[in-house]
Design a protein around this motif. Structure first.
Motif, PDB file in Angstrom:
ATOM      1  N   GLY A 167      11.656 115.864  90.127  1.00 22.28           N
ATOM      2  CA  GLY A 167      13.023 116.346  90.013  1.00 22.28           C
ATOM      3  C   GLY A 167      13.005 117.850  89.791  1.00 22.28           C
ATOM      4  O   GLY A 167      13.943 118.419  89.250  1.00 22.28           O
ATOM      5  N   ALA A 168      11.914 118.488  90.224  1.00 19.84           N
ATOM      6  CA  ALA A 168      11.751 119.929  89.986  1.00 19.84           C
ATOM      7  C   ALA A 168      12.946 120.711  90.525  1.00 19.84           C
ATOM      8  O   ALA A 168      13.310 120.561  91.685  1.00 19.84           O
ATOM      9  N   GLY A 169      13.545 121.505  89.661  1.00 21.29           N
ATOM     10  CA  GLY A 169      14.675 122.331  90.071  1.00 21.29           C
ATOM     11  C   GLY A 169      16.006 121.616  90.023  1.00 21.29           C
ATOM     12  O   GLY A 169      17.049 122.220  90.190  1.00 21.29           O
ATOM     13  N   ALA A 170      15.969 120.305  89.784  1.00 26.38           N
ATOM     14  CA  ALA A 170      17.203 119.531  89.736  1.00 26.38           C
ATOM     15  C   ALA A 170      17.532 119.155  88.288  1.00 26.38           C
ATOM     16  O   ALA A 170      16.666 119.171  87.419  1.00 26.38           O
ATOM     17  N   GLY A 171      18.786 118.815  88.044  1.00 26.94           N
ATOM     18  CA  GLY A 171      19.187 118.341  86.731  1.00 26.94           C
ATOM     19  C   GLY A 171      19.389 116.843  86.719  1.00 26.94           C
ATOM     20  O   GLY A 171      19.471 116.227  85.650  1.00 26.94           O
ATOM     21  N   ALA A 172      19.489 116.252  87.892  1.00 25.61           N
ATOM     22  CA  ALA A 172      19.825 114.830  88.000  1.00 25.61           C
ATOM     23  C   ALA A 172      19.071 114.187  89.153  1.00 25.61           C
ATOM     24  O   ALA A 172      19.052 114.721  90.257  1.00 25.61           O
ATOM     25  N   VAL A 173      18.444 113.059  88.873  1.00 28.94           N
ATOM     26  CA  VAL A 173      17.747 112.297  89.912  1.00 28.94           C
ATOM     27  C   VAL A 173      18.280 110.865  89.894  1.00 28.94           C
ATOM     28  O   VAL A 173      18.338 110.235  88.842  1.00 28.94           O
ATOM     29  N   VAL A 174      18.689 110.373  91.063  1.00 24.70           N
ATOM     30  CA  VAL A 174      19.152 108.990  91.176  1.00 24.70           C
ATOM     31  C   VAL A 174      18.232 108.260  92.158  1.00 24.70           C
ATOM     32  O   VAL A 174      17.854 108.817  93.182  1.00 24.70           O
ATOM     33  N   THR A 175      17.855 107.042  91.808  1.00 26.37           N
ATOM     34  CA  THR A 175      17.101 106.218  92.755  1.00 26.37           C
ATOM     35  C   THR A 175      17.812 104.891  92.937  1.00 26.37           C
ATOM     36  O   THR A 175      18.512 104.415  92.045  1.00 26.37           O
ATOM     37  N   PHE A 176      17.637 104.324  94.120  1.00 21.27           N
ATOM     38  CA  PHE A 176      18.121 102.975  94.383  1.00 21.27           C
ATOM     39  C   PHE A 176      16.977 102.200  95.022  1.00 21.27           C
ATOM     40  O   PHE A 176      16.272 102.728  95.888  1.00 21.27           O
ATOM     41  N   THR A 177      16.793 100.966  94.605  1.00 21.83           N
ATOM     42  CA  THR A 177      15.790 100.094  95.220  1.00 21.83           C
ATOM     43  C   THR A 177      16.451  98.775  95.594  1.00 21.83           C
ATOM     44  O   THR A 177      17.164  98.184  94.784  1.00 21.83           O
ATOM     45  N   GLY A 178      16.224  98.330  96.810  1.00 18.86           N
ATOM     46  CA  GLY A 178      16.734  97.038  97.268  1.00 18.86           C
ATOM     47  C   GLY A 178      15.588  96.037  97.273  1.00 18.86           C
ATOM     48  O   GLY A 178      14.502  96.346  97.741  1.00 18.86           O
ATOM     49  N   ILE A 179      15.848  94.867  96.717  1.00 17.56           N
ATOM     50  CA  ILE A 179      14.797  93.862  96.511  1.00 17.56           C
ATOM     51  C   ILE A 179      15.198  92.545  97.171  1.00 17.56           C
ATOM     52  O   ILE A 179      16.369  92.158  97.131  1.00 17.56           O
ATOM     53  N   VAL A 180      14.236  91.853  97.765  1.00 20.74           N
ATOM     54  CA  VAL A 180      14.513  90.554  98.389  1.00 20.74           C
ATOM     55  C   VAL A 180      14.868  89.544  97.301  1.00 20.74           C
ATOM     56  O   VAL A 180      14.099  89.346  96.368  1.00 20.74           O
ATOM     57  N   ARG A 181      16.042  88.946  97.431  1.00 16.89           N
ATOM     58  CA  ARG A 181      16.495  87.946  96.453  1.00 16.89           C
ATOM     59  C   ARG A 181      16.434  86.559  97.078  1.00 16.89           C
ATOM     60  O   ARG A 181      16.682  86.395  98.264  1.00 16.89           O
ATOM     61  N   ASP A 182      16.174  85.591  96.242  1.00 16.14           N
ATOM     62  CA  ASP A 182      16.199  84.205  96.701  1.00 16.14           C
ATOM     63  C   ASP A 182      17.221  83.453  95.855  1.00 16.14           C
ATOM     64  O   ASP A 182      16.890  82.823  94.861  1.00 16.14           O
ATOM     65  N   CYS A 183      18.480  83.533  96.282  1.00 18.47           N
ATOM     66  CA  CYS A 183      19.560  82.965  95.467  1.00 18.47           C
ATOM     67  C   CYS A 183      19.491  81.451  95.389  1.00 18.47           C
ATOM     68  O   CYS A 183      19.793  80.855  94.375  1.00 18.47           O
ATOM     69  N   GLU A 184      19.103  80.836  96.514  1.00 18.36           N
ATOM     70  CA  GLU A 184      19.186  79.376  96.566  1.00 18.36           C
ATOM     71  C   GLU A 184      17.852  78.691  96.298  1.00 18.36           C
ATOM     72  O   GLU A 184      17.771  77.460  96.311  1.00 18.36           O
ATOM     73  N   GLY A 185      16.801  79.493  96.077  1.00 12.23           N
ATOM     74  CA  GLY A 185      15.498  78.904  95.770  1.00 12.23           C
ATOM     75  C   GLY A 185      14.772  78.326  96.966  1.00 12.23           C
ATOM     76  O   GLY A 185      13.783  77.606  96.807  1.00 12.23           O
TER      77      GLY A 185
END
Lengths: 144, 82, 144, 82
Positions: A21-39
């Motif tokens: 985050g060099a030079g920045a004041g704010a860092v945002v990340t998003f991660t999408g993950i495989v979900r298994d809702c129904e098993g």
């Protein structure tokens, strides 16, 4: 802004550390993950359009970078087979203040969902099916 | 000659990922009409254009896009990335 | 939801890895970093109100967790001296879908900015001054 | 007896982080008036209440909050976390 489209898994923590985050004041990340809702999900297969994918992601990334004056940006998106719990993709944005970093990350996600040529297929114990696009995802673009 | 690419269920329904066609179609819509006349699997894949998206030379566009000078046309369902 | 208030530095990448995303489809993180816009910042001193800080953060965290049905949540906030480039704090949220994870992370940040008892002082080569609260930060709360 | 805490520039202006006071003030505002009468540094610190925030027993509240049964009152500027 860096864009990577790859079959191999990525290490979110290592990517986040390298992004920094060099030079920045704010860092945002998003991660999408495989979900298994129904098993019953055995795996997810992600198909993409080589060439157009990188082109579309780069365009979306440049648009976000210019619009919010980002210090840095990163998009990683996988294709091929993934199992539940695995990370599908991530974005990271850094900016002077939090409002810009959050807005840019949400913009990247919204456009990536509906404008980058990826298609998800779910392979379940009882059959397989292509994931349908959600109206809400298309609708989300209207806010930008 | 135009390279045509199919993705996701369009690819599965037509049964191949890509093919080269010799066409004088003026627009994407004209090309679709030509393809639909070929075989039932094409007619099935293109039955409902509102369920399809098209990219010309790797840019998303509309079915009325012209084909003059185009090298690559791709047909696929709405995208589901992220 | 976990809340930590600490003097020691934290390792964002390690925290993000430990946070994981099991059972969630979307993970959002935010990191706030000390910036030196004018090139004269020697360090930042963060003062807080022991007892009330944990209480306020826990309340904000529980509110976000209930409102967006979070799978998981984390707030880490430092106090004491920090130098430019160091991480001040982070939040992480996980949820079934991206809209909830993003909204919860932004809510946590907005409330944490103006409702958690932290005060920042900048020690510069030419003097020191308490950071003023920004109207925009107070205004941001009205959207929730 | 009530424990009074001061933070940030309020602490610096008054010159101490906390003190115990014996008061019969009914509200926070009454307590502030008592403190202002003590010494110039208190009067200076409390000159503009719109620049101050108050917490009673570690909950943010208003200056008209009652003090009956209260153990701890804290005065500080608007918060700047995050």
């Amino acid at each position: 802004m860096k864009v990577r489209v790859q079959r191999a898994p990525f290490d979110f923590a290592a990517e986040a550390a390298a992004f920094g985050g060099a030079g920045a004041g704010a860092v945002v990340t998003f991660t999408g993950i495989v979900r298994d809702c129904e098993g019953s999900l055995q795996r997810m297969e992600i198909e993409h359009y080589p060439g157009m994918t990188e082109r579309a992601l780069t365009r979306i990334a440049e648009e976000a970078s210019a619009r919010w004056g980002l210090v840095g940006g990163l998009i990683i998106h996988r294709y091929g087979p993934l199992v539940p719990g695995e990370a599908i993709m991530m974005v990271a944005t850094s900016a002077a203040h939090r409002a810009e970093a959050f807005a840019a990350a949400e913009y990247l996600m919204d456009y990536l969902k509906s404008r980058a040529p990826f298609w998800k297929k779910e392979i379940r114990s009882d059959g397989e099916a292509w994931v349908s696009a959600r109206d809400a995802d298309e609708q989300a673009l209207t806010r930008w | 000659m135009i390279e045509i690419l199919y993705f996701a269920w369009v690819r599965e329904r037509i049964g191949l990922p890509r093919e080269r066609v010799d066409t004088r179609a003026a627009t994407v819509a004209d090309l679709v009409e030509e393809l639909k006349l070929r075989e039932a699997r094409y007619a099935a894949a293109f039955a409902d254009l509102s369920a399809l998206r098209v990219a010309v030379d790797q840019d998303l566009t509309d079915f009325d896009a012209p084909l003059a000078g185009v090298r690559e046309v791709a047909f696929f369902p709405p995208m589901t990335g992220g």
